[in-house]
Design a protein around this motif. Structure first.
Motif, PDB file in Angstrom:
ATOM      1  N   TRP A   1       0.412 -15.730  20.852  1.00  0.00           N
ATOM      2  CA  TRP A   1       0.255 -14.527  20.043  1.00  0.00           C
ATOM      3  C   TRP A   1       1.365 -14.423  19.005  1.00  0.00           C
ATOM      4  N   THR A   2       1.129 -13.559  18.046  1.00  0.00           N
ATOM      5  CA  THR A   2       2.111 -13.322  16.995  1.00  0.00           C
ATOM      6  C   THR A   2       1.964 -11.895  16.464  1.00  0.00           C
ATOM      7  N   VAL A   3       2.909 -11.511  15.642  1.00  0.00           N
ATOM      8  CA  VAL A   3       2.901 -10.208  14.975  1.00  0.00           C
ATOM      9  C   VAL A   3       2.882 -10.442  13.467  1.00  0.00           C
ATOM     10  N   ILE A   4       2.078  -9.671  12.769  1.00  0.00           N
ATOM     11  CA  ILE A   4       2.061  -9.728  11.300  1.00  0.00           C
ATOM     12  C   ILE A   4       2.960  -8.618  10.760  1.00  0.00           C
ATOM     13  N   GLY A   5       3.762  -8.985   9.776  1.00  0.00           N
ATOM     14  CA  GLY A   5       4.558  -8.010   9.044  1.00  0.00           C
ATOM     15  C   GLY A   5       4.270  -8.172   7.564  1.00  0.00           C
ATOM     16  N   TYR A   6       4.405  -7.095   6.810  1.00  0.00           N
ATOM     17  CA  TYR A   6       4.119  -7.167   5.375  1.00  0.00           C
ATOM     18  C   TYR A   6       4.778  -6.021   4.630  1.00  0.00           C
ATOM     19  N   TRP A   7       4.949  -6.231   3.342  1.00  0.00           N
ATOM     20  CA  TRP A   7       5.293  -5.158   2.403  1.00  0.00           C
ATOM     21  C   TRP A   7       4.855  -5.583   1.008  1.00  0.00           C
ATOM     22  N   ILE A   8       4.605  -4.599   0.180  1.00  0.00           N
ATOM     23  CA  ILE A   8       4.130  -4.854  -1.188  1.00  0.00           C
ATOM     24  C   ILE A   8       4.906  -3.948  -2.139  1.00  0.00           C
ATOM     25  N   SER A   9       5.116  -4.398  -3.363  1.00  0.00           N
ATOM     26  CA  SER A   9       5.809  -3.564  -4.342  1.00  0.00           C
ATOM     27  C   SER A   9       4.992  -2.305  -4.611  1.00  0.00           C
ATOM     28  N   GLU A  10       5.682  -1.257  -4.955  1.00  0.00           N
ATOM     29  CA  GLU A  10       5.029   0.035  -5.159  1.00  0.00           C
ATOM     30  C   GLU A  10       3.940  -0.042  -6.222  1.00  0.00           C
TER      31      GLU A  10
ATOM     32  N   MET B   1       2.011  -2.404  -7.008  1.00  0.00           N
ATOM     33  CA  MET B   1       0.857  -3.227  -6.660  1.00  0.00           C
ATOM     34  C   MET B   1       0.031  -2.647  -5.511  1.00  0.00           C
ATOM     35  N   GLN B   2       0.400  -1.469  -5.052  1.00  0.00           N
ATOM     36  CA  GLN B   2      -0.384  -0.793  -4.014  1.00  0.00           C
ATOM     37  C   GLN B   2      -1.789  -0.503  -4.506  1.00  0.00           C
ATOM     38  N   GLY B   3      -2.705  -0.434  -3.569  1.00  0.00           N
ATOM     39  CA  GLY B   3      -4.054   0.016  -3.890  1.00  0.00           C
ATOM     40  C   GLY B   3      -4.958  -1.047  -4.476  1.00  0.00           C
ATOM     41  N   LYS B   4      -4.517  -2.296  -4.499  1.00  0.00           N
ATOM     42  CA  LYS B   4      -5.337  -3.381  -5.041  1.00  0.00           C
ATOM     43  C   LYS B   4      -5.956  -4.234  -3.930  1.00  0.00           C
ATOM     44  N   GLY B   5      -5.673  -3.880  -2.672  1.00  0.00           N
ATOM     45  CA  GLY B   5      -6.213  -4.651  -1.548  1.00  0.00           C
ATOM     46  C   GLY B   5      -5.450  -5.925  -1.252  1.00  0.00           C
ATOM     47  N   LEU B   6      -4.298  -6.113  -1.869  1.00  0.00           N
ATOM     48  CA  LEU B   6      -3.559  -7.371  -1.710  1.00  0.00           C
ATOM     49  C   LEU B   6      -3.005  -7.549  -0.298  1.00  0.00           C
TER      50      LEU B   6
ATOM     51  N   ASN C   1      12.295  -2.188  -5.804  1.00  0.00           N
ATOM     52  CA  ASN C   1      11.500  -1.376  -4.882  1.00  0.00           C
ATOM     53  C   ASN C   1      12.314  -0.813  -3.717  1.00  0.00           C
ATOM     54  N   ARG C   2      13.629  -0.926  -3.807  1.00  0.00           N
ATOM     55  CA  ARG C   2      14.501  -0.541  -2.694  1.00  0.00           C
ATOM     56  C   ARG C   2      14.226   0.882  -2.192  1.00  0.00           C
ATOM     57  N   LYS C   3      14.203   1.847  -3.074  1.00  0.00           N
ATOM     58  CA  LYS C   3      14.001   3.242  -2.661  1.00  0.00           C
ATOM     59  C   LYS C   3      12.629   3.424  -2.013  1.00  0.00           C
ATOM     60  N   TYR C   4      11.623   2.847  -2.609  1.00  0.00           N
ATOM     61  CA  TYR C   4      10.259   2.936  -2.082  1.00  0.00           C
ATOM     62  C   TYR C   4      10.145   2.264  -0.705  1.00  0.00           C
ATOM     63  N   LEU C   5      10.691   1.060  -0.566  1.00  0.00           N
ATOM     64  CA  LEU C   5      10.588   0.315   0.687  1.00  0.00           C
ATOM     65  C   LEU C   5      11.406   0.949   1.809  1.00  0.00           C
ATOM     66  N   ARG C   6      12.477   1.592   1.439  1.00  0.00           N
ATOM     67  CA  ARG C   6      13.396   2.191   2.418  1.00  0.00           C
ATOM     68  C   ARG C   6      12.709   3.233   3.302  1.00  0.00           C
ATOM     69  N   GLN C   7      11.638   3.797   2.822  1.00  0.00           N
ATOM     70  CA  GLN C   7      10.930   4.809   3.598  1.00  0.00           C
ATOM     71  C   GLN C   7      10.460   4.264   4.945  1.00  0.00           C
ATOM     72  N   TRP C   8      10.089   2.969   4.998  1.00  0.00           N
ATOM     73  CA  TRP C   8       9.520   2.413   6.235  1.00  0.00           C
ATOM     74  C   TRP C   8      10.194   1.140   6.737  1.00  0.00           C
TER      75      TRP C   8
ATOM     76  N   ASN D   1       0.255 -15.314 -10.080  1.00  0.00           N
ATOM     77  CA  ASN D   1       1.462 -16.155 -10.111  1.00  0.00           C
ATOM     78  C   ASN D   1       2.772 -15.354 -10.185  1.00  0.00           C
ATOM     79  N   ASN D   2       2.727 -14.070  -9.840  1.00  0.00           N
ATOM     80  CA  ASN D   2       3.922 -13.230  -9.779  1.00  0.00           C
ATOM     81  C   ASN D   2       4.148 -12.787  -8.347  1.00  0.00           C
ATOM     82  N   LEU D   3       5.377 -12.858  -7.881  1.00  0.00           N
ATOM     83  CA  LEU D   3       5.711 -12.396  -6.542  1.00  0.00           C
ATOM     84  C   LEU D   3       5.614 -10.876  -6.504  1.00  0.00           C
ATOM     85  N   VAL D   4       4.793 -10.355  -5.554  1.00  0.00           N
ATOM     86  CA  VAL D   4       4.592  -8.912  -5.470  1.00  0.00           C
ATOM     87  C   VAL D   4       4.877  -8.351  -4.079  1.00  0.00           C
ATOM     88  N   GLY D   5       5.164  -9.228  -3.111  1.00  0.00           N
ATOM     89  CA  GLY D   5       5.426  -8.744  -1.763  1.00  0.00           C
ATOM     90  C   GLY D   5       5.620  -9.884  -0.788  1.00  0.00           C
TER      91      GLY D   5
END
Length: 183
Positions: free
Chosen positions: A92-101, A103-108, A30-37, A75-79
């Motif tokens: 307080w804290t900050v949430i960070g996240y990313w998901i594989s391209e 798996m987008q759109g599933k509400g994960l 997912n390198r190219k996809y994730l690199r955008q942000w 049971n598969n790593l997706v993000g």
């Protein structure tokens, strides 16, 4: 170790050194996809860097500074979804996240972030959770808005993204707001 079952298909698990290879493969795929942000991709050049990231994450968890988890779907790593930079003095804290391209759109990410917010308020007894995203990152903004966080403002040129600065929107929710909304 930290493990949070969200539903029959989805769970958050603290990373273990044994996860390095699967995480490394997911990043590479997912390198190219994730690199955008995400600005850290050039710092992760392969398995050794991923192992270092996991070791650092485990150390930070033991020191109660962060909770960095893998998002596991069927049971598969997706993000990744994390509570980063936990500030115990100010609660307080900050949430960070990313998901594989794929798996987008599933509400994960939304479900994972909701579970982390619940954990931050109910288990850690924090008072504030913040999520930041680039102003142009519409998909991340949609997640945050689905969660009902309040937009606080823009941090101008907050992050260097390879060859340019990006502005970041800051959203937050307070424990009393989150808990009252779910009562």
């Amino acid at each position: 170790m930290f493990h949070l079952k969200i539903d029959s298909e989805l769970e958050l698990r603290l990373f273990d050194p044994l996860h390095a290879e699967v995480l490394c493969v997911l990043i590479e795929k997912n390198r190219k996809y994730l690199r955008q942000w995400l600005p850290w991709l050039d710092l992760n050049k392969g398995l050794k860097d991923t192992q270092g990231f996991i070791e650092h994450s485990i150390k930070e968890y033991k020191e109660k500074k962060s909770v960095v988890t893998g998002i596991w779907y069927h049971n598969n790593l997706v993000g990744v979804a994390s509570l980063v930079a936990i500030d115990w003095m100010h609660k307080w804290t900050v949430i960070g996240y990313w998901i594989s391209e794929e798996m987008q759109g599933k509400g994960l990410v939304t479900k994972s972030s909701r579970a982390l917010i619940d954990y931050a308020f109910h288990d850690l007894k924090l008072n504030r959770v913040e999520i930041r995203c680039a102003t142009e990152n519409q998909k991340s903004r949609a997640v945050i808005e689905r969660l009902g966080l309040k937009k606080e403002g823009v941090k101008r040129q907050m992050e260097w993204l390879y060859d340019h600065f990006v502005d970041a929107l800051v959203y937050s929710v307070l424990a009393k707001e989150w808990i009252a909304e779910r009562s």
